[in-house]
Write a protein that holds these residues in place. Structure first.
Motif, PDB file in Angstrom:
ATOM      1  N   GLY A 155      48.082  26.074  34.962  1.00 43.53           N
ATOM      2  CA  GLY A 155      46.678  26.455  35.031  1.00 43.53           C
ATOM      3  C   GLY A 155      46.113  26.334  36.434  1.00 43.53           C
ATOM      4  N   ALA A 156      45.141  27.181  36.744  1.00 46.27           N
ATOM      5  CA  ALA A 156      44.533  27.190  38.076  1.00 46.27           C
ATOM      6  C   ALA A 156      43.366  26.224  38.161  1.00 46.27           C
ATOM      7  N   GLY A 157      43.182  25.660  39.340  1.00 45.78           N
ATOM      8  CA  GLY A 157      42.006  24.856  39.617  1.00 45.78           C
ATOM      9  C   GLY A 157      40.931  25.665  40.329  1.00 45.78           C
ATOM     10  N   SER A 158      41.295  26.882  40.746  1.00 45.67           N
ATOM     11  CA  SER A 158      40.366  27.760  41.452  1.00 45.67           C
ATOM     12  C   SER A 158      39.907  28.887  40.540  1.00 45.67           C
ATOM     13  N   ALA A 159      38.851  29.603  40.956  1.00 43.56           N
ATOM     14  CA  ALA A 159      38.331  30.719  40.180  1.00 43.56           C
ATOM     15  C   ALA A 159      39.350  31.855  40.115  1.00 43.56           C
ATOM     16  N   ILE A 160      39.251  32.648  39.072  1.00 43.70           N
ATOM     17  CA  ILE A 160      40.247  33.682  38.782  1.00 43.70           C
ATOM     18  C   ILE A 160      40.421  34.673  39.932  1.00 43.70           C
ATOM     19  N   LEU A 161      39.321  35.100  40.563  1.00 44.59           N
ATOM     20  CA  LEU A 161      39.446  36.093  41.622  1.00 44.59           C
ATOM     21  C   LEU A 161      40.125  35.527  42.857  1.00 44.59           C
ATOM     22  N   ASP A 162      39.915  34.255  43.128  1.00 39.11           N
ATOM     23  CA  ASP A 162      40.578  33.626  44.267  1.00 39.11           C
ATOM     24  C   ASP A 162      42.086  33.534  44.032  1.00 39.11           C
ATOM     25  N   ILE A 163      42.474  33.239  42.787  1.00 36.19           N
ATOM     26  CA  ILE A 163      43.899  33.199  42.446  1.00 36.19           C
ATOM     27  C   ILE A 163      44.507  34.593  42.579  1.00 36.19           C
ATOM     28  N   MET A 164      43.813  35.609  42.043  1.00 35.62           N
ATOM     29  CA  MET A 164      44.325  36.975  42.115  1.00 35.62           C
ATOM     30  C   MET A 164      44.461  37.441  43.562  1.00 35.62           C
ATOM     31  N   ARG A 165      43.473  37.127  44.387  1.00 35.18           N
ATOM     32  CA  ARG A 165      43.523  37.533  45.799  1.00 35.18           C
ATOM     33  C   ARG A 165      44.742  36.930  46.479  1.00 35.18           C
ATOM     34  N   ALA A 175      48.019  46.108  55.400  1.00 29.89           N
ATOM     35  CA  ALA A 175      47.137  47.270  55.499  1.00 29.89           C
ATOM     36  C   ALA A 175      46.349  47.503  54.215  1.00 29.89           C
ATOM     37  N   MET A 176      46.849  47.023  53.095  1.00 31.14           N
ATOM     38  CA  MET A 176      46.171  47.227  51.819  1.00 31.14           C
ATOM     39  C   MET A 176      45.130  46.154  51.531  1.00 31.14           C
ATOM     40  N   LEU A 177      45.189  45.053  52.238  1.00 27.21           N
ATOM     41  CA  LEU A 177      44.345  43.915  51.892  1.00 27.21           C
ATOM     42  C   LEU A 177      42.878  44.143  52.215  1.00 27.21           C
ATOM     43  N   GLU A 178      42.586  45.006  53.172  1.00 23.05           N
ATOM     44  CA  GLU A 178      41.184  45.255  53.506  1.00 23.05           C
ATOM     45  C   GLU A 178      40.448  45.861  52.317  1.00 23.05           C
ATOM     46  N   SER A 179      41.083  46.840  51.647  1.00 31.37           N
ATOM     47  CA  SER A 179      40.441  47.441  50.481  1.00 31.37           C
ATOM     48  C   SER A 179      40.346  46.452  49.331  1.00 31.37           C
ATOM     49  N   ILE A 180      41.336  45.562  49.214  1.00 27.99           N
ATOM     50  CA  ILE A 180      41.297  44.516  48.185  1.00 27.99           C
ATOM     51  C   ILE A 180      40.101  43.598  48.429  1.00 27.99           C
ATOM     52  N   ASP A 181      39.903  43.206  49.675  1.00 25.54           N
ATOM     53  CA  ASP A 181      38.795  42.306  49.995  1.00 25.54           C
ATOM     54  C   ASP A 181      37.444  42.977  49.727  1.00 25.54           C
ATOM     55  N   THR A 182      37.350  44.276  50.005  1.00 22.74           N
ATOM     56  CA  THR A 182      36.118  45.005  49.711  1.00 22.74           C
ATOM     57  C   THR A 182      35.847  45.010  48.214  1.00 22.74           C
ATOM     58  N   ALA A 183      36.893  45.267  47.439  1.00 21.95           N
ATOM     59  CA  ALA A 183      36.753  45.301  45.984  1.00 21.95           C
ATOM     60  C   ALA A 183      36.349  43.936  45.433  1.00 21.95           C
ATOM     61  N   PHE A 184      36.979  42.895  45.933  1.00 21.64           N
ATOM     62  CA  PHE A 184      36.685  41.555  45.424  1.00 21.64           C
ATOM     63  C   PHE A 184      35.280  41.101  45.804  1.00 21.64           C
ATOM     64  N   ALA A 185      34.807  41.550  46.957  1.00 23.02           N
ATOM     65  CA  ALA A 185      33.434  41.222  47.340  1.00 23.02           C
ATOM     66  C   ALA A 185      32.442  41.823  46.349  1.00 23.02           C
ATOM     67  N   GLU A 186      32.737  43.019  45.865  1.00 26.73           N
ATOM     68  CA  GLU A 186      31.880  43.638  44.858  1.00 26.73           C
ATOM     69  C   GLU A 186      31.896  42.834  43.555  1.00 26.73           C
ATOM     70  N   LEU A 187      33.079  42.439  43.118  1.00 30.46           N
ATOM     71  CA  LEU A 187      33.189  41.667  41.878  1.00 30.46           C
ATOM     72  C   LEU A 187      32.466  40.328  41.991  1.00 30.46           C
ATOM     73  N   LYS A 188      32.604  39.687  43.139  1.00 31.95           N
ATOM     74  CA  LYS A 188      31.950  38.393  43.327  1.00 31.95           C
ATOM     75  C   LYS A 188      30.428  38.524  43.348  1.00 31.95           C
ATOM     76  N   ALA A 189      29.955  39.729  43.679  1.00 35.10           N
ATOM     77  CA  ALA A 189      28.513  39.991  43.655  1.00 35.10           C
ATOM     78  C   ALA A 189      28.055  40.433  42.271  1.00 35.10           C
ATOM     79  N   GLY A 190      29.004  40.489  41.320  1.00 34.35           N
ATOM     80  CA  GLY A 190      28.655  40.878  39.957  1.00 34.35           C
ATOM     81  C   GLY A 190      28.577  42.374  39.757  1.00 34.35           C
ATOM     82  N   ARG A 191      29.211  43.142  40.644  1.00 36.14           N
ATOM     83  CA  ARG A 191      29.158  44.598  40.549  1.00 36.14           C
ATOM     84  C   ARG A 191      30.560  45.170  40.338  1.00 36.14           C
ATOM     85  N   THR A 192      30.640  46.224  39.518  1.00 33.98           N
ATOM     86  CA  THR A 192      31.897  46.949  39.385  1.00 33.98           C
ATOM     87  C   THR A 192      32.002  47.969  40.520  1.00 33.98           C
ATOM     88  N   PHE A 193      33.207  48.519  40.701  1.00 33.51           N
ATOM     89  CA  PHE A 193      33.433  49.477  41.784  1.00 33.51           C
ATOM     90  C   PHE A 193      34.366  50.579  41.288  1.00 33.51           C
TER      91      PHE A 193
END
Length: 309
Positions: A155-165, A175-193
């Motif tokens: 089990g994780a001690g951190s939040a789900i999105l941090d584990i997934m990242r 090169a793919m991580l920039e788009s991942i970080d953009t997507a995760f920032a949206e999720l952390k703000a409570g928004r879908t993308f």
């Protein structure tokens, strides 16, 4: 290399009991492996994605790790209820869309399963969660009665999105991580993308319903949840886990110093025995149906539960 281990973890002579409880729109289904009606009872909450009650996943996980664990526990007098998540497998009729769920929905289902075991005579129920199921178990234990204790496996001690990242960062080119970080920032703000902002292979992983599920879990702090729990807790972590680091188990243990932390050398996320540092073999073990889980997993959990009786 560790040779293939034949399944010898108490290949149960018991006839498993098929059980159901009402779900939102149809029944939820499970299997009860019950060696003793008067012994301890545990619900095993599955990990992420389309993982069935036995621990298999059509994305390449084979070997019935949860059923193996249940059989190993049964040999030591502990009953285990294995469950299919709402909308999946035997619980397919419970909701029309298995992805349109939240962590809270899974908690509702777990408490329903607790009621079934209580009706069958359990004075209290152990909640065990594997991987993502660990966080569900922690959430279900908040202000709940009738729980004997918690078994947190990988089990994780951190939040789900941090584990997934962190998981994606280890698997994808930089090169793919920039788009991942953009997507995760949206999720952390409570928004879908729009999943189209991500590389093609990740579109299915970030469908709109799944994004809502991730948002429902991001606000959950496993460490904070565990610090609110006044129950016996055992934390079981494989040292060769490629998905959840040992440091995550240590975070959980720090949040509950009275808990028992068990670190198992040569054990991976699928609870199977692997050699240290051999990543390719570690990954291949997930789909090896003939490779049994490490027997120490059941031994440690059973020893802890029986000692708390």
């Amino acid at each position: 290399m560790i040779s293939t281990i034949l399944l010898s973890l108490a290949a149960s002579t018991l006839d498993p009991i098929e059980v159901t409880i009402p779900g939102p729109e149809g029944d939820l289904a499970g299997t009860l492996v019950q060696p003793d009606e008067d012994g301890p009872a545990m619900i095993l909450i599955p990990g992420s994605g389309p993982t069935d009650r036995n621990g298999d996943n059509p994305m390449g996980v084979k070997g019935k790790m949860y059923r193996q664990l249940a059989d190993g526990l049964a040999a030591q007098g502990i009953s285990t209820l294995l469950i299919d998540k709402r909308g999946m497998f035997g619980s397919a009729d419970a909701v029309p869309n298995a992805n349109a769920v939240t962590f809270g929905d899974y908690v509702t289902d777990v408490r329903g399963w607790m009621g079934l075991l209580e009706e069958r005579g359990a004075e209290c129920v152990w909640l065990a969660g594997h991987s993502e199921g660990s966080t569900v178990a922690l959430l279900a234990a908040q202000d709940a009665t009738g729980i004997c204790g918690l078994v947190l496996i990988s089990g994780a001690g951190s939040a789900i999105l941090d584990i997934m990242r962190g998981q994606l960062a280890r698997q994808l080119p930089p090169a793919m991580l920039e788009s991942i970080d953009t997507a995760f920032a949206e999720l952390k703000a409570g928004r879908t993308f729009d999943p189209e902002i991500l590389p093609g292979p990740l579109h299915a992983m970030f469908g709109e319903d799944l994004q809502r599920f991730m948002i429902s879990g991001y606000t959950l702090d496993p460490v904070g949840l565990l610090s609110n729990v006044d129950l016996p807790v055992i934390i079981v972590q494989g040292e060769e886990d490629l998905q959840v680091a040992v440091s995550e188990a240590e975070k959980l243990h720090a949040a509950a110093p009275e808990s028992t932390l068990v670190l198992l050398d040569r054990v991976n996320h699928a609870l199977k025995p692997v050699e240290p540092g051999e990543m390719a073999a570690n990954v291949a073990s997930y789909g090896d149906e003939g490779l049994a889980i490490d027997p120490r997993v059941a031994e440690m959990i059973a020893g802890y539960i029986n000692a708390e009786r």
